[in-house]
Design a protein around this motif. Structure first.
Motif, PDB file in Angstrom:
ATOM      1  N   ARG A 223       0.962  -1.018  -0.099  1.00 16.14           N
ATOM      2  CA  ARG A 223      -0.065   0.252   0.006  1.00 16.14           C
ATOM      3  C   ARG A 223       0.870   1.129   0.220  1.00 16.14           C
ATOM      4  O   ARG A 223       0.602   2.049  -0.519  1.00 16.14           O
ATOM      5  N   GLU A 230      -3.957   2.744  -1.151  1.00 14.62           N
ATOM      6  CA  GLU A 230      -4.467   2.376  -0.864  1.00 14.62           C
ATOM      7  C   GLU A 230      -4.768   0.882  -1.936  1.00 14.62           C
ATOM      8  O   GLU A 230      -4.050   0.370  -2.175  1.00 14.62           O
ATOM      9  N   ASP A 231      -5.689  -0.330  -1.114  1.00 17.79           N
ATOM     10  CA  ASP A 231      -5.807  -1.584  -1.824  1.00 17.79           C
ATOM     11  C   ASP A 231      -6.352  -1.357  -2.559  1.00 17.79           C
ATOM     12  O   ASP A 231      -6.949  -0.081  -3.652  1.00 17.79           O
ATOM     13  N   ASP A 236     -12.128  -2.103  -8.749  1.00 16.07           N
ATOM     14  CA  ASP A 236     -10.615  -1.149  -9.643  1.00 16.07           C
ATOM     15  C   ASP A 236     -10.778  -1.039 -11.491  1.00 16.07           C
ATOM     16  O   ASP A 236     -10.817  -0.517 -11.695  1.00 16.07           O
ATOM     17  N   LYS A 261      -3.043   1.702  -8.962  1.00 19.30           N
ATOM     18  CA  LYS A 261      -3.391   2.621  -8.093  1.00 19.30           C
ATOM     19  C   LYS A 261      -1.748   3.664  -7.875  1.00 19.30           C
ATOM     20  O   LYS A 261      -1.225   4.331  -6.542  1.00 19.30           O
TER      21      LYS A 261
END
Length: 266
Positions: A223, A230-231, A236, A261
């Motif tokens: 992370r 974030e995960d 997503d 991410k």
């Protein structure tokens, strides 16, 4: 000022299109393929939900939400079975426009060093992930070419960029998938077919195995390495997948698109 709240999209992004998603038998909280199938269906695509095990529960869930879906049991390493899968799309829905090559083994296997990696395990990972993607593309491409347009999305992994140790077969297979993507993009582009790889890192779902329960310190480190700390969840990835399957991405082909991410920049 007009009342913008009353405006609605007249069509969904994939209305009238037909998609095949492999490796999609399990529920949305367990497998990316089911999430992909649901995302495509929500945007109007008719979906062939394919897996080596029974995919009917996923197809039924899509139909209950108003979608059009059929389930196909297929071994993607068998050419005749893959050809039958592609033919099912035409029989059920009249055409084939989108292929999502998601079927894989090896993403959640325990680490295996080179000295302990046997040939059978190597061959199985390569057969499903690389041979399977090749066979599915071979079956889908002529059907897409008849329509003058198509999208093939191969599911990749950022482990290929890292050279992750002790998963030599999985990392090598994903490298082959990217090479396949780029070669197909060159070959199929004149027929109107776009081919891309959508990649991510470790995903926070049960398919990730014990990593999210046995090694919390590893997850914290992963992370922290992301620009957005974030995960990454299966949900997503639905949006990027829909984009790559839609006309909105018609100028994009041969690319390695990472949705993790911000852990990796390409």
């Amino acid at each position: 000022m007009p009342d913008l709240s009353s405006l609605q999209r007249s069509t969904r992004r994939l209305d009238g299109l037909v998609a095949v998603v492999t490796g999609a038998a399990f529920g949305p909280k367990a497998a990316l393929g089911a999430v992909f199938a649901a995302a495509l269906s929500a945007e109007g695509a008719s979906v062939v939900v394919a897996d080596i095990v029974d995919a009917e529960p996923v197809a039924e869930a899509l139909r209950e939400k108003g979608g059009r879906a059929v389930a196909v049991t297929v071994d993607v390493t068998e050419e005749a079975a893959v050809e039958a899968m592609a033919a099912t799309a035409e029989t059920a829905f009249g055409r084939l426009d989108i292929l999502v090559n998601n079927a894989v083994v090896g993403s959640n296997i325990p680490p295996v060093p080179l000295a302990e990696l046997d040939v059978a395990a190597w061959d199985q990972v390569m057969a499903v992930g690389l041979r399977g993607s090749f066979l599915c593309a071979k079956a889908a491409a002529p059907r897409m070419a008849r329509n003058g347009w198509g999208k093939i999305v191969n599911i990749g992994s950022t482990t290929m960029q890292e050279g992750l140790p002790n998963r030599l077969h999985y990392v090598s297979m994903k490298g082959g998938v990217l090479a396949l993507t780029r070669a197909l993009a060159r070959e199929l582009g004149p027929q109107g077919i776009r081919v891309n790889t959508l990649a991510t890192g470790l995903i926070a779902n049960p398919a990730a195995g014990a990593a999210f329960t046995a090694k919390p310190e590893l997850i914290t480190k992963i992370r922290a390495a992301r620009a957005i700390p974030e995960d990454v969840t299966p949900d997503d990835l639905g949006g990027p997948l829909v984009f790559l399957c839609s006309h909105e991405s018609d100028a994009i082909t041969g690319q390695f698109i990472v949705a993790d991410k911000g852990a990796h920049f390409t």
